[in-house]
Motif scaffolding. Structure first.
Motif, PDB file in Angstrom:
ATOM      1  N   ASN A 155       0.663  -1.089   0.248  1.00 33.88           N
ATOM      2  CA  ASN A 155      -0.235   0.086   0.406  1.00 33.88           C
ATOM      3  C   ASN A 155       0.695   1.328   0.319  1.00 33.88           C
ATOM      4  N   GLN A 156       0.611   2.237  -0.427  1.00 31.70           N
ATOM      5  CA  GLN A 156       1.094   3.435  -0.774  1.00 31.70           C
ATOM      6  C   GLN A 156       1.846   3.827   0.764  1.00 31.70           C
ATOM      7  N   GLY A 157       0.742   3.888   1.134  1.00 33.91           N
ATOM      8  CA  GLY A 157       1.017   4.415   2.766  1.00 33.91           C
ATOM      9  C   GLY A 157       2.722   3.389   3.555  1.00 33.91           C
ATOM     10  N   ALA A 158       2.651   2.581   3.422  1.00 27.70           N
ATOM     11  CA  ALA A 158       3.725   1.265   3.796  1.00 27.70           C
ATOM     12  C   ALA A 158       5.278   1.780   3.163  1.00 27.70           C
TER      13      ALA A 158
ATOM     14  N   ASN B 245       0.189  10.162  -7.656  1.00 28.67           N
ATOM     15  CA  ASN B 245      -0.798  10.370  -9.110  1.00 28.67           C
ATOM     16  C   ASN B 245       0.085  10.247 -10.359  1.00 28.67           C
ATOM     17  N   GLU B 246       1.484  11.785 -10.264  1.00 27.41           N
ATOM     18  CA  GLU B 246       2.590  11.491 -10.812  1.00 27.41           C
ATOM     19  C   GLU B 246       2.827  10.510 -12.141  1.00 27.41           C
ATOM     20  N   LEU B 247       3.223   8.720 -11.113  1.00 30.80           N
ATOM     21  CA  LEU B 247       3.736   7.158 -11.579  1.00 30.80           C
ATOM     22  C   LEU B 247       2.086   7.075 -11.984  1.00 30.80           C
ATOM     23  N   VAL B 248       1.084   7.478 -11.700  1.00 26.82           N
ATOM     24  CA  VAL B 248      -0.058   6.841 -12.313  1.00 26.82           C
ATOM     25  C   VAL B 248      -0.144   7.348 -13.850  1.00 26.82           C
ATOM     26  N   ASP B 249      -0.138   8.958 -13.156  1.00 23.64           N
ATOM     27  CA  ASP B 249      -0.707   9.550 -14.983  1.00 23.64           C
ATOM     28  C   ASP B 249       0.634   9.413 -16.013  1.00 23.64           C
ATOM     29  N   ARG B 250       1.261   8.415 -15.745  1.00 20.16           N
ATOM     30  CA  ARG B 250       3.018   8.412 -16.629  1.00 20.16           C
ATOM     31  C   ARG B 250       2.711   7.106 -17.108  1.00 20.16           C
ATOM     32  N   GLY B 251       1.416   6.344 -16.649  1.00 19.84           N
ATOM     33  CA  GLY B 251       1.469   4.764 -16.724  1.00 19.84           C
ATOM     34  C   GLY B 251       2.463   4.101 -16.012  1.00 19.84           C
ATOM     35  N   TRP B 252       3.345   4.083 -14.959  1.00 20.29           N
ATOM     36  CA  TRP B 252       4.507   3.425 -14.397  1.00 20.29           C
ATOM     37  C   TRP B 252       4.120   2.358 -13.056  1.00 20.29           C
ATOM     38  N   ILE B 253       2.993   2.893 -12.680  1.00 21.46           N
ATOM     39  CA  ILE B 253       1.917   1.984 -11.257  1.00 21.46           C
ATOM     40  C   ILE B 253       0.598   2.424 -11.740  1.00 21.46           C
ATOM     41  N   GLU B 254      -0.036   1.293 -10.772  1.00 20.06           N
ATOM     42  CA  GLU B 254      -1.565   1.259 -11.237  1.00 20.06           C
ATOM     43  C   GLU B 254      -1.851   0.733  -9.466  1.00 20.06           C
ATOM     44  N   ARG B 255      -3.016   1.953  -8.830  1.00 18.02           N
ATOM     45  CA  ARG B 255      -3.377   1.730  -7.499  1.00 18.02           C
ATOM     46  C   ARG B 255      -4.675   0.190  -8.004  1.00 18.02           C
ATOM     47  N   LYS B 256      -5.738  -0.206  -7.459  1.00 20.28           N
ATOM     48  CA  LYS B 256      -6.035  -1.499  -7.009  1.00 20.28           C
ATOM     49  C   LYS B 256      -6.387  -1.430  -5.378  1.00 20.28           C
TER      50      LYS B 256
END
Length: 149
Positions: free
Chosen positions: A59-62, A79-90
């Motif tokens: 999780n992003q907190g850890a 948010n930046e990494l998601v926008d770049r398509g490098w990670i995704e949140r689930k």
């Protein structure tokens, strides 16, 4: 005569470890930035990608805690990494309060490309160090870092 050409004593700074750590860190950071120039990668996002890659579903907190990133800053970087398509949140089934992070194929490719450049950067920066010197340096730095935890 310019100050650059004069010998200037550092006084007590010569014996202060913190001063030398800061200068070494600054030197490393500058070369790191040059090594990754044009990739869009910076130190903190690289650290996050590295942790997420090694811990799928973290999780992003850890991830933020282990890297010493404040929560508000972590949200912006994720948010930046998601926008770049490098990670995704689930949203994990067991805990809907926290996002689980996963690498995307593009993120894995970016991590690999950046790591190749970083390894070259470190090889250059530590060219005067043999394997034992490098291991000792990492061990000593880890002991200092452990004081933070």
């Amino acid at each position: 005569m310019s100050v650059q050409n004069e010998h200037v004593e550092l006084g007590v700074l010569t014996e202060l470890v913190g001063y030398h750590l800061r200068r070494a860190s600054s030197t490393f950071a500058g070369d790191f930035a040059r090594a990754l120039e044009g990739t869009g990668m910076r130190q903190v996002p690289f650290g996050i990608l590295s942790v997420v890659d090694a811990n799928p579903g973290i999780n992003q907190g850890a991830a933020g805690r282990v890297l010493g990133i404040q929560r508000a800053n972590m949200v912006a970087i994720i948010n930046e990494l998601v926008d770049r398509g490098w990670i995704e949140r689930k949203v994990p089934a067991g805990d809907r309060r926290a996002f689980a992070l996963a690498m995307t194929p593009a993120g894995k490719a970016q991590l690999a490309q950046s790591l190749a450049r970083i390894r070259e950067h470190e090889e250059q920066m530590l060219s005067g160090f043999d394997a034992d010197d490098r291991a000792q340096l990492l061990s000593l730095l880890a002991r200092i870092e452990a004081k933070e935890r």
